[in-house]
Write a protein that holds these residues in place. Sequence first.
Motif, mmCIF file in Angstrom:
data_model
loop_
_atom_site.group_PDB
_atom_site.id
_atom_site.type_symbol
_atom_site.label_atom_id
_atom_site.label_comp_id
_atom_site.label_asym_id
_atom_site.label_seq_id
_atom_site.Cartn_x
_atom_site.Cartn_y
_atom_site.Cartn_z
ATOM 1 N N PRO A 371 -13.157 7.578 -10.148
ATOM 2 C CA PRO A 371 -11.730 7.921 -10.190
ATOM 3 C C PRO A 371 -11.163 7.788 -8.779
ATOM 4 O O PRO A 371 -11.763 8.285 -7.830
ATOM 5 N N SER A 372 -10.035 7.102 -8.658
ATOM 6 C CA SER A 372 -9.500 6.837 -7.323
ATOM 7 C C SER A 372 -8.068 7.340 -7.193
ATOM 8 O O SER A 372 -7.245 7.128 -8.081
ATOM 9 N N PHE A 373 -7.806 7.983 -6.053
ATOM 10 C CA PHE A 373 -6.435 8.418 -5.761
ATOM 11 C C PHE A 373 -5.876 7.604 -4.596
ATOM 12 O O PHE A 373 -4.988 8.039 -3.882
ATOM 13 N N CYS A 374 -6.425 6.426 -4.458
ATOM 14 C CA CYS A 374 -6.091 5.582 -3.303
ATOM 15 C C CYS A 374 -4.655 5.041 -3.363
ATOM 16 O O CYS A 374 -4.163 4.661 -4.416
ATOM 17 N N THR A 375 -4.038 4.999 -2.198
ATOM 18 C CA THR A 375 -2.700 4.397 -2.072
ATOM 19 C C THR A 375 -2.674 3.508 -0.824
ATOM 20 O O THR A 375 -1.620 3.282 -0.225
ATOM 21 N N ALA A 376 -3.839 3.036 -0.404
ATOM 22 C CA ALA A 376 -3.973 2.449 0.932
ATOM 23 C C ALA A 376 -3.234 1.130 1.136
ATOM 24 O O ALA A 376 -2.625 0.913 2.187
ATOM 25 N N CYS A 377 -3.270 0.229 0.155
ATOM 26 C CA CYS A 377 -2.843 -1.147 0.424
ATOM 27 C C CYS A 377 -1.403 -1.242 0.912
ATOM 28 O O CYS A 377 -1.127 -1.873 1.922
ATOM 29 N N TYR A 378 -0.508 -0.619 0.179
ATOM 30 C CA TYR A 378 0.898 -0.696 0.570
ATOM 31 C C TYR A 378 1.090 -0.150 1.985
ATOM 32 O O TYR A 378 1.808 -0.720 2.799
ATOM 33 N N ARG A 379 0.383 0.935 2.264
ATOM 34 C CA ARG A 379 0.578 1.590 3.564
ATOM 35 C C ARG A 379 -0.082 0.800 4.696
ATOM 36 O O ARG A 379 0.266 0.936 5.863
ATOM 37 N N GLU A 380 -1.037 -0.041 4.341
ATOM 38 C CA GLU A 380 -1.694 -0.891 5.346
ATOM 39 C C GLU A 380 -1.044 -2.269 5.419
ATOM 40 O O GLU A 380 -1.567 -3.165 6.070
ATOM 41 N N GLY A 381 0.051 -2.441 4.677
ATOM 42 C CA GLY A 381 0.732 -3.736 4.678
ATOM 43 C C GLY A 381 0.053 -4.773 3.796
ATOM 44 O O GLY A 381 0.347 -5.962 3.874
ATOM 45 N N ARG A 382 -0.875 -4.328 2.957
ATOM 46 C CA ARG A 382 -1.504 -5.280 2.030
ATOM 47 C C ARG A 382 -0.709 -5.282 0.732
ATOM 48 O O ARG A 382 -1.068 -4.628 -0.245
ATOM 49 N N SER A 383 0.404 -5.988 0.737
ATOM 50 C CA SER A 383 1.208 -6.072 -0.479
ATOM 51 C C SER A 383 1.574 -7.536 -0.701
ATOM 52 O O SER A 383 1.237 -8.398 0.113
ATOM 53 N N GLY A 384 2.253 -7.791 -1.826
ATOM 54 C CA GLY A 384 2.738 -9.145 -2.106
ATOM 55 C C GLY A 384 1.649 -10.194 -1.997
ATOM 56 O O GLY A 384 0.528 -9.998 -2.452
ATOM 57 N N ASP A 385 1.987 -11.337 -1.364
ATOM 58 C CA ASP A 385 1.031 -12.447 -1.364
ATOM 59 C C ASP A 385 -0.185 -12.154 -0.512
ATOM 60 O O ASP A 385 -1.276 -12.646 -0.774
ATOM 61 N N ARG A 386 -0.029 -11.309 0.510
ATOM 62 C CA ARG A 386 -1.196 -10.967 1.343
ATOM 63 C C ARG A 386 -2.249 -10.272 0.474
ATOM 64 O O ARG A 386 -3.436 -10.582 0.518
ATOM 65 N N PHE A 387 -1.770 -9.326 -0.352
ATOM 66 C CA PHE A 387 -2.675 -8.603 -1.249
ATOM 67 C C PHE A 387 -3.328 -9.576 -2.244
ATOM 68 O O PHE A 387 -4.536 -9.576 -2.436
ATOM 69 N N MET A 388 -2.478 -10.413 -2.856
ATOM 70 C CA MET A 388 -2.984 -11.316 -3.887
ATOM 71 C C MET A 388 -4.048 -12.268 -3.337
ATOM 72 O O MET A 388 -5.048 -12.541 -3.986
ATOM 73 N N LYS A 389 -3.801 -12.767 -2.118
ATOM 74 C CA LYS A 389 -4.788 -13.692 -1.523
ATOM 75 C C LYS A 389 -6.127 -12.984 -1.370
ATOM 76 O O LYS A 389 -7.178 -13.556 -1.616
ATOM 77 N N MET A 390 -6.063 -11.717 -0.947
ATOM 78 C CA MET A 390 -7.309 -10.967 -0.747
ATOM 79 C C MET A 390 -8.028 -10.732 -2.076
ATOM 80 O O MET A 390 -9.237 -10.858 -2.158
ATOM 81 N N VAL A 391 -7.253 -10.393 -3.128
ATOM 82 C CA VAL A 391 -7.898 -10.167 -4.436
ATOM 83 C C VAL A 391 -8.540 -11.460 -4.912
ATOM 84 O O VAL A 391 -9.683 -11.482 -5.362
ATOM 85 N N LYS A 392 -7.785 -12.551 -4.787
ATOM 86 C CA LYS A 392 -8.294 -13.829 -5.292
ATOM 87 C C LYS A 392 -9.572 -14.255 -4.573
ATOM 88 O O LYS A 392 -10.421 -14.910 -5.143
ATOM 89 N N LYS A 393 -9.680 -13.877 -3.306
ATOM 90 C CA LYS A 393 -10.898 -14.230 -2.561
ATOM 91 C C LYS A 393 -12.003 -13.197 -2.770
ATOM 92 O O LYS A 393 -13.043 -13.255 -2.113
ATOM 93 N N GLY A 394 -11.731 -12.196 -3.608
ATOM 94 C CA GLY A 394 -12.753 -11.165 -3.869
ATOM 95 C C GLY A 394 -12.924 -10.204 -2.710
ATOM 96 O O GLY A 394 -13.972 -9.581 -2.539
ATOM 97 N N GLN A 395 -11.890 -10.090 -1.845
ATOM 98 C CA GLN A 395 -12.039 -9.247 -0.652
ATOM 99 C C GLN A 395 -11.579 -7.805 -0.864
ATOM 100 O O GLN A 395 -11.707 -6.973 0.028
ATOM 101 N N ILE A 396 -10.995 -7.528 -2.035
ATOM 102 C CA ILE A 396 -10.446 -6.180 -2.222
ATOM 103 C C ILE A 396 -11.483 -5.208 -2.786
ATOM 104 O O ILE A 396 -11.441 -4.012 -2.489
ATOM 105 N N ALA A 397 -12.455 -5.730 -3.543
ATOM 106 C CA ALA A 397 -13.401 -4.830 -4.229
ATOM 107 C C ALA A 397 -14.084 -3.861 -3.268
ATOM 108 O O ALA A 397 -14.166 -2.661 -3.535
ATOM 109 N N ASN A 398 -14.538 -4.370 -2.127
ATOM 110 C CA ASN A 398 -15.208 -3.507 -1.141
ATOM 111 C C ASN A 398 -14.274 -2.434 -0.596
ATOM 112 O O ASN A 398 -14.642 -1.274 -0.441
ATOM 113 N N ILE A 399 -13.026 -2.862 -0.321
ATOM 114 C CA ILE A 399 -12.033 -1.918 0.231
ATOM 115 C C ILE A 399 -11.684 -0.876 -0.820
ATOM 116 O O ILE A 399 -11.600 0.316 -0.541
ATOM 117 N N CYS A 400 -11.493 -1.342 -2.057
ATOM 118 C CA CYS A 400 -11.200 -0.420 -3.166
ATOM 119 C C CYS A 400 -12.304 0.602 -3.324
ATOM 120 O O CYS A 400 -12.046 1.790 -3.483
#
Length: 459
Positions: A371-400
């Motif tokens: 269970p996660s209460f994370c809100t990190a990405c938006y606050r770290e500037g990982r939104s929009g295409d920056r976020f999507m590029k990271m998900v597509k490259k499989g880079q978000i799973a570790n951070i999540c």
Amino acid sequence: MNVKSKKATEFINHQEILDTLEYAEENKNSRELLRQILDKAHEGKGLSHREAAVLLECELEEYNKEIEELARQLKEKLYGKRIVLFAPLYLSNFCVNGCVYCPYHAKNENIKRKKLSQEEIRQEVIALQDMGHKRLVLETGEDPAHNPIEYILESIETIYGIKHKNGAIRRVNINIAATSIENYKKLKNASIGTYILFQETYNRDAYLKLHPTGPKHDYNYHTEAIDRAMEAGIDDVGIGVLLGLHTYKYDIAGLLMHAEHLEAVFGVGPHTISVPRICFENAISDDVFAKIVAVIRIAVPYTGMIISTRESEESRARVLALGVSQISGGSSTSIGGYAKIEAENTAQFEMSDKRPLSEIVKWLLGLGYVPSFCTACYREGRSGDRFMKMVKKGQIANICQANSLITLKEYLKDYADEAVQSIGNAVISKELEGISGNFRVKAEAYLRKIGGGERDLYI
Ligand code: SF4
Ligand code: SF4
């Protein structure tokens, strides 16, 4: 169909949807085509609406099993085991629209109308913080007199400003009616997370009948709203259909065309897709619902997928495994329902899953999720295409995964009873092992700090 057009009639083209459904019906059991589509899907780069429609129609058991298994794998690869938790906060049920399936519709005299004052919002948010929530979705009816944009903006400011004990709402997502670019800019400046707007149904004729009066009757204005939000600078947007209003085959094709359009025009698809289901004229079975979730996960692998407390515990457990990555918990769909402020007879819909947040957390842990209460990405500037590029490259799973453990630890320290603390801490120790490199070192350090009393740490 013109995927790049800004006109609803062109990017959600009726004839293209009809042709797609015909193509899917003709090819639904073509082993050769299914193999091609699934091989492409295994690459994790998504599918076109036509390819997804064929999978949705497929009747061959071995392929349907493969679809489910692939959905499971893709979700785990891209997002790990975390399930993000949030709560809806209903601010007002005044509404000038006539949506025939919603009790808030303007002509309903059997419902009590209520709009929360800023003080009442404070009480609601404190009640939500005391459960452990960190992420909200604001909901209101559409009513320029009672719920103008100024009211929404003031409410957002109130919510972000409330610091009660160790609690804080760190991400406010917004689900309000289609509006102007100017208003979307105001929402953007108020630091909202995702702007969510459900299409309800993509079928124009059905839409017009289901929304006979009020500004929402304007199909084009509603369908083009997400474009306006993105033009205004909101880069995380959420789309969805209300499954059961029209045929799901039509609506899923429309939904995927909408996602393709956003990606083609803005370079970034929907941050989230919601799959609310209602028992209306075209009610769908649990099996079909599960398949829809799996096919969306395969067709739009990068998106966050949301289900609400409309779904029962059993149904939620099933679709969590197939691709859902965010759920609401401990929810109230009444105005003032959390702090028990005259909330009776103000609810938008009856919930199936009425369990408190603490039980949802325990249940998720028991099912092997974090269970996660994370809100990190938006606050770290990982939104929009920056976020999507990271998900597509499989880079978000570790951070999540790291952030889910950090925020779970915070929850356990501040809100959980001893039994849940002990299950949760065991899960944290085990899941830490799956995090690689620097992320693990950082997560371990942050977990120690949280144990020592620090809060709001994230990667
Ligand atoms: Fe109003 Fe939304 Fe209900 Fe329609 S669905 S009546 S717009 S609150
Ligand atoms: Fe969401 Fe980003 Fe947190 Fe993952 S790390 S749960 S994507 S906010």
